[in-house]
Motif scaffolding. Structure first.
Motif, mmCIF file in Angstrom:
data_model
loop_
_atom_site.group_PDB
_atom_site.id
_atom_site.type_symbol
_atom_site.label_atom_id
_atom_site.label_comp_id
_atom_site.label_asym_id
_atom_site.label_seq_id
_atom_site.Cartn_x
_atom_site.Cartn_y
_atom_site.Cartn_z
ATOM 1 N N ILE A 1 0.856 -1.183 0.000
ATOM 2 C CA ILE A 1 0.000 0.000 0.000
ATOM 3 C C ILE A 1 0.893 1.234 0.000
ATOM 4 N N LEU A 2 0.541 2.202 -0.823
ATOM 5 C CA LEU A 2 1.249 3.473 -0.865
ATOM 6 C C LEU A 2 0.246 4.584 -0.622
ATOM 7 N N GLU A 3 0.528 5.445 0.331
ATOM 8 C CA GLU A 3 -0.290 6.625 0.595
ATOM 9 C C GLU A 3 0.576 7.852 0.374
ATOM 10 N N PHE A 4 -0.011 8.888 -0.229
ATOM 11 C CA PHE A 4 0.736 10.121 -0.430
ATOM 12 C C PHE A 4 -0.206 11.317 -0.440
ATOM 13 N N ARG A 5 0.367 12.490 -0.173
ATOM 14 C CA ARG A 5 -0.383 13.745 -0.198
ATOM 15 C C ARG A 5 0.540 14.871 -0.603
ATOM 16 N N VAL A 6 -0.029 15.965 -1.055
ATOM 17 C CA VAL A 6 0.751 17.115 -1.475
ATOM 18 C C VAL A 6 0.579 18.223 -0.427
ATOM 19 N N CYS A 7 1.685 18.939 -0.153
ATOM 20 C CA CYS A 7 1.697 19.987 0.867
ATOM 21 C C CYS A 7 2.629 21.111 0.421
ATOM 22 N N ALA A 8 2.566 22.208 1.125
ATOM 23 C CA ALA A 8 3.558 23.275 0.996
ATOM 24 C C ALA A 8 4.503 23.165 2.188
ATOM 25 N N GLY A 9 5.712 23.704 2.016
ATOM 26 C CA GLY A 9 6.668 23.650 3.115
ATOM 27 C C GLY A 9 7.845 24.564 2.888
ATOM 28 N N GLU A 10 8.741 24.561 3.851
ATOM 29 C CA GLU A 10 9.964 25.355 3.807
ATOM 30 C C GLU A 10 11.144 24.416 3.627
#
Length: 146
Positions: A118-127
């Motif tokens: 199983i692969l889970e992923f999400r997109v975010c902003a960061g520094e």
């Protein structure tokens, strides 16, 4: 006799502590920067997630991630991912892949995941400088198979 008991108790506590540390450190975490070398062929199927900060896609064929920054906000865009062993639902590997190229720039990263996990992923902003993920910007987790 009393010293032997104390040594036995202390030895047992040390062993229990080592087991706890060993289990806690079993998850492998990686922080990587994506690059501009895309996959060489057109993907047949992509699993994607997006929100107001960006878009992240996973290509099962070859285990590729694609990340694009879709907001002019001065933050990097990243994909946070985790690889989960299907039988126990335990996270085995996890990490972040950062697109530091800026607005509307596509970046890619090739990984090597165990087939069928199983692969889970999400997109975010960061520094990128301090590797801080801004949790309030993250999309929902997308679940697929590697």
């Amino acid at each position: 006799m009393r010293i032997a008991r104390i040594a036995t108790v202390l030895g047992g506590m040390a062993a229990a502590t080592m087991l706890t540390i060993g289990n806690a450190s079993a998850v492998i975490f990686s922080v990587e920067e994506a690059d501009d070398a895309p996959w060489s062929t057109s993907p047949t199927s992509l699993s994607c997630v997006n929100n107001s900060v960006g878009k992240a896609c996973f290509r099962k064929d070859g285990d590729w991630f694609e990340i694009v920054d879709e907001k002019k906000d001065g933050h990097a865009t990243l994909v946070a991912w985790r690889s989960i062993y299907p039988e126990s639902q335990a996270t085995i590997r996890q990490g972040t892949i950062w697109n530091t190229a800026g607005y509307q720039k596509y970046r890619y990263k090739n990984k090597d995941f165990k087939a069928g996990w199983i692969l889970e992923f999400r997109v975010c902003a960061g520094e990128w400088g301090n590797k801080h993920v801004i949790d309030s910007t993250c999309s929902r987790w997308k679940t697929t198979k590697s």
